[in-house]
Design an enzyme around this catalytic site. Structure first.
Site, mmCIF file in Angstrom:
data_model
loop_
_atom_site.group_PDB
_atom_site.id
_atom_site.type_symbol
_atom_site.label_atom_id
_atom_site.label_comp_id
_atom_site.label_asym_id
_atom_site.label_seq_id
_atom_site.Cartn_x
_atom_site.Cartn_y
_atom_site.Cartn_z
ATOM 1 C CD GLU A 1 -7.939 -11.932 8.918
ATOM 2 O OE1 GLU A 1 -7.647 -11.178 9.875
ATOM 3 O OE2 GLU A 1 -8.734 -11.590 8.023
ATOM 4 N NE ARG B 1 -17.103 5.752 14.660
ATOM 5 C CZ ARG B 1 -18.317 5.197 14.684
ATOM 6 N NH1 ARG B 1 -18.675 4.459 15.714
ATOM 7 N NH2 ARG B 1 -19.168 5.366 13.699
ATOM 8 C CB CYS C 1 -17.028 9.685 10.216
ATOM 9 S SG CYS C 1 -16.399 10.022 8.585
ATOM 10 C CG HIS D 1 -6.701 -23.671 -12.043
ATOM 11 N ND1 HIS D 1 -6.821 -24.416 -13.193
ATOM 12 C CD2 HIS D 1 -6.964 -24.522 -11.020
ATOM 13 C CE1 HIS D 1 -7.146 -25.663 -12.878
ATOM 14 N NE2 HIS D 1 -7.237 -25.750 -11.565
ATOM 15 C CE LYS E 1 -11.456 -2.611 15.278
ATOM 16 N NZ LYS E 1 -10.477 -3.673 14.996
ATOM 17 C CG ASN F 1 -20.210 10.103 11.439
ATOM 18 O OD1 ASN F 1 -19.356 10.968 11.314
ATOM 19 N ND2 ASN F 1 -20.351 9.387 12.537
ATOM 20 N N GLY F 2 -21.411 9.601 7.099
ATOM 21 C CA GLY F 2 -22.205 9.027 6.019
ATOM 22 C C GLY F 2 -22.061 9.806 4.729
ATOM 23 C CD GLU G 1 -6.965 -5.155 7.214
ATOM 24 O OE1 GLU G 1 -8.141 -4.780 7.303
ATOM 25 O OE2 GLU G 1 -6.437 -5.946 8.037
ATOM 26 C CE LYS H 1 -6.208 -8.713 10.698
ATOM 27 N NZ LYS H 1 -7.227 -8.461 9.683
ATOM 28 C CD1 TRP I 1 -10.999 6.465 7.020
ATOM 29 C CD2 TRP I 1 -12.766 6.222 5.692
ATOM 30 N NE1 TRP I 1 -10.716 5.449 6.129
ATOM 31 C CE2 TRP I 1 -11.791 5.283 5.308
ATOM 32 C CE3 TRP I 1 -13.977 6.252 4.996
ATOM 33 C CZ2 TRP I 1 -11.987 4.393 4.255
ATOM 34 C CZ3 TRP I 1 -14.173 5.368 3.945
ATOM 35 C CH2 TRP I 1 -13.179 4.450 3.597
#
Length: 609
Positions: free
Chosen positions: A480, A27, A2, A503, A604, A98-99, A487, A484, A74
Site C-alpha cells: 500500500e 471520481r 467519468c 530473489h 476515484k 460513462n463506460g 499514485e 500511494k 476520464w
C-alpha cells in the site's frame, strides 16, 4: 471515473450543471463540459483539464437554457483534449456517456459509409451520429434513441437531450451506475446521488438494462423490449453540504488527519458503549463462522485491505481464506465451496471489476458480504449483507481514511469470529479488544510525526525508484505504501515481502534507491526483516525504517532515517503503521509539486473493466 448530470429544470441550468460536476470531481477526470437547449438549439461549452477551465470559458461565453447535461471525462478512447470532451453533439442530439461502447468501431464504419463525419477519437461520438441517422430517417427522438441503444454493446450509462425537445431526456444504465432524481416540476439524472444531493432527496437507482424517459411530469423506466418497469423511489441520506479542505492544503492531508475520528466512528458501530465488547451483527457473524472458506475480492488499495484481512482471518480466527484481484477473479472461473462466503471491499461501491466478481460469486451460490464506504451504491444493493465503513466522503483520489476504516472493520470481523470460534483465550480477547478501542488515540499520536516524515520526504523526492519491504501482516502495508507513492508522486515504487528481496529486488539496490521498511520491533518476524535491512545497507542502500523503540534500538546503526512509534499491540499495528506511509507519499508528492488530490490518469471510482 467519468461523472454525469442532467437537468430538466425551471431555472438556468448551466450553474447547476457545473455545481453537480464539482460534486463529482472526487471520481477523477481530465476534461469537462456541458450542453444546454437554448431556443430549441443545442449549445455546448467544453474544456480540457479541471472545472476551473470550464468555468472560465463559461464566464466569457455563457450558455443559457433550463435543460442541460454535463460530464466530467476520464479519457479512455482518445486523449484528454477539448475535442474529445463530452457532451458530444450533432444538430439534433447531445450525448454524455460513462463506460465503453465495445462495438463502436463497427458502428463508426457504418456511419462513415453514410457520410457522417467524425471529429473526435472517442467511442461516444458514434452514439450521437447513430441517433441523428435514425432521426434523419423520420424517427422520433424516442424511437431513434431506443433503436440506437439496442445496437450498443458494452458497459455504459448514457444520457441524451434533443434539439427542440425542452421536456425530454433519455438515459440508459447497462453495467455503469445511473440514478434519477425527482423534484417539484423538475427532474434530474446523475451517475450518483452525490451530484444531486442539494437538488433533491428523492432518488431512484436504475438497474442494469433499465432505460428511462424523463419529463418534468415524471419518469418512465422500461426494458429494451419496451416493457414498463417499477423501481423504488428512496429518500437519500446523502448530504448536500460541500466538503471543503478547511485549514489543510489538500483533501488528502485533511483525510489523513481525519483518521482518528473516522476510525473511532467505525469502531463505534461495533463497540458496545457500556461494556466495551466488540460485536458485529449476528447475521454477519453467523455467515463468517459457518462458511467453509472466505473469498475476499477487491481492487487497488481495497485489495491490500483484503490481503491484510487474510492474515487476521487465518492466524487469529482460523478460517480458511482466499484473496483475489477483482479484475482477474471471474476469468479464472474459480470453483466455489458450497456455503461459502464471498466478501467484497470497495470505497465507492461502484467499481465494475468488483461488481462483476460479486455477480460471479452469486452465480456460484456464494453468500455475499460487502464492506463499502459510499451509501446507496450498486454493490450494496446487490449484496446479502453489508457493513459500512464510516469514513465519510473521501475526495482525494488516493485512498487514505477509506483504507484504514476498511481494515478496522475487517479487524473487528476477524476478532469477533475468533472469539465465536473460541480460537483466542479470555486474556487474548481482553487484550485485543482493548487494543482495538485505543486505535483512535494512538492514531492521533502517530500524526505528531508528520513533521519528521516531511523532512525525510525531502530526502526521498528526487529518487527514481523506491522499494518498500514488510513481512507477515506488514507486507500489505508495504504494498500500500508503494502504491500511494507511485499514485501521487509518480516515482516508481514497488512493495515486496521482505523475504523475497533476495530473489530479485536486491539487484536494484544501490545508493540511489531508498528502501522503506515497515517493521515494529515487537513483531515475531522482526529479526528476519532486520537481516534484510542489513543486506540493503551492505549494498549501500539507504533505509527508512518505520518501527518502535525496540526496532530502532536494534537497527540504530543500519538506518539512514527512522520514525520511532510507540509500543503497539501486534494485532492492530498494521492499521496504525499505514499512517506514516500515507504521510510519506503525501509529502513527497507535495515536494515534487504534483496534483496530490487528483493525480494524472487516475479515477476515484473505476466503472469500466
Amino acid at each position: 471515473m467519468c461523472g454525469i448530470i442532467g437537468i430538466l429544470g425551471n431555472e438556468e441550468a448551466a450553474p447547476l450543471l457545473v455545481g453537480g460536476l464539482k460534486r463529482l470531481e472526487y471520481r477523477g477526470y481530465d476534461s469537462a463540459g456541458i450542453a444546454t437547449l437554448s431556443n430549441g438549439s443545442i449549445e455546448r461549452c467544453r474544456a480540457q483539464g479541471k472545472l476551473v477551465n470550464l468555468e472560465e470559458k463559461l464566464a466569457g461565453n455563457p450558455i443559457s437554457g433550463t435543460v442541460g447535461i454535463g460530464h466530467t471525462r476520464w479519457a479512455t478512447h482518445g486523449g484528454p483534449t477539448e475535442d474529445n470532451a463530452h457532451p458530444h453533439a450533432t444538430d439534433k442530439v447531445a450525448v454524455v456517456h460513462n463506460g465503453i461502447i465495445e462495438n463502436y468501431a463497427t458502428l463508426k464504419e457504418e456511419m462513415e459509409q453514410h457520410q457522417y463525419r467524425f471529429e473526435t477519437e472517442t467511442d461516444t461520438e458514434v452514439v450521437a451520429h447513430l441517433v441523428t441517422h435514425y432521426m434523419n430517417q423520420g424517427m422520433s427522438p424516442q424511437e431513434a434513441a431506443d433503436k440506437t441503444l439496442s445496437r450498443l454493446e458494452g458497459a455504459f450509462a448514457i444520457v441524451m437531450i434533443f434539439a427542440g425537445e425542452h421536456n425530454l431526456m433519455i438515459g440508459v444504465r447497462q453495467g455503469t451506475p445511473l440514478a434519477v432524481g425527482y423534484g417539484e416540476g423538475e427532474m434530474y439524472v446523475a451517475s450518483d446521488s452525490y451530484a444531486l444531493a442539494p437538488l433533491t432527496k428523492k432518488i431512484c437507482f436504475l438497474e442494469d438494462g433499465d432505460r428511462v424517459s424523463v419529463t418534468r411530469e415524471g419518469v418512465r423506466i422500461y426494458s429494451n423490449d419496451n416493457q414498463t418497469l417499477e423501481r423504488e423511489i428512496r429518500i437519500t441520506a446523502q448530504s448536500g453540504a460541500t466538503t471543503g479542505k478547511g485549514e489543510y492544503d489538500h483533501f488528502m492531508l485533511k483525510e489523513i488527519y481525519e483518521q482518528p475520528a473516522v476510525i473511532g466512528d467505525t469502531l463505534g458501530a461495533f463497540v458496545h458503549p457500556s461494556t466495551g465488547r466488540i460485536n458485529i451483527p449476528d447475521d454477519v457473524l453467523e455467515a463468517l463462522t459457518s462458511a467453509p472458506r472466505l473469498t475476499l475480492v477487491a481492487c487497488g488499495t481495497a485489495f491490500y485491505a483484503c490481503m491484510l484481512a487474510k492474515y487476521w482471518f487465518e492466524q487469529v480466527a482460523r478460517i480458511p481464506c482466499e484473496i483475489d484481484v477483482a479484475s482477474e477473479f471471474r476469468y479464472r472461473e474459480a470453483p466455489m465451496p458450497e456455503g461459502g462466503l464471498a466478501i467484497f471491499v470497495s470505497q465507492s461501491g461502484e467499481t465494475l471489476d468488483t461488481l462483476e466478481a460479486l455477480r460471479y460469486c452469486k452465480s456460484q451460490g456464494q453468500r455475499i458480504l460487502s464492506i463499502i464506504n459510499t451509501i446507496e451504491s450498486t454493490i450494496e444493493r446487490e449484496s446479502d449483507l453489508v457493513l459500512h465503513t464510516l469514513a465519510g466522503p473521501e475526495i482525494g483520489v488516493a485512498s487514505t481514511k477509506a483504507f484504514t476504516t476498511q481494515i478496522t472493520t475487517l479487524a473487528c470481523m476477524a476478532f469477533a469470529a475468533a472469539r465465536a470460534n473460541k480460537q483466542i483465550t479470555v486474556e487474548q480477547m481482553q487484550e485485543m479488544g482493548e487494543a482495538l478501542r485505543h486505535i483512535p488515540s494512538v492514531a492521533a499520536q502517530i500524526l505528531q510525526y508528520d513533521g519528521a516524515v516531511k523532512n525525510i520526504a525531502e530526502e526521498i523526492k528526487d529518487a527514481r525508484d523506491v522499494l518498500y519491504l514488510g513481512r507477515g501482516s506488514f507486507y500489505p502495508i508495504a504494498l500500500e505504501g508503494a502504491l500511494k507513492l507511485k499514485e501521487i508522486s509518480y516515482i516508481h515504487a514497488e512493495g515486496y515481502a521482505a523475504g523475497e528481496m533476495k530473489h530479485g529486488p536486491i539487484a536494484l539496490i544501490d545508493e540511489s534507491v531508498p528502501v522503506v521498511v515497515v517493521a515494529p520491533g515487537n513483531d515475531p518476524l522482526f529479526e528476519k526483516t532486520a537481516s534484510n535491512v542489513q543486506e540493503t545497507v551492505a549494498r549501500s542502500g539507504k533505509v527508512f525504517l518505520i518501527t518502535d523503540e525496540a526496532g530502532a534500538k536494534s537497527l540504530k546503526d543500519q538506518t539512514t532515517w527512522v520514525v520511532t512509534l510507540g509500543d503497539i499491540h501486534p494485532f492492530i499495528a498494521p492499521i496504525l503503521y499505514a499512517i506514516p506511509v500515507q504521510l510519506l507519499a503525501y509529502h513527497v508528492a507535495v515536494a515534487k509539486g504534483t496534483d496530490v488530490d487528483q493525480p494524472r490518469n487516475l479515477a476515484k471510482s473505476v466503472t469500466v473493466e
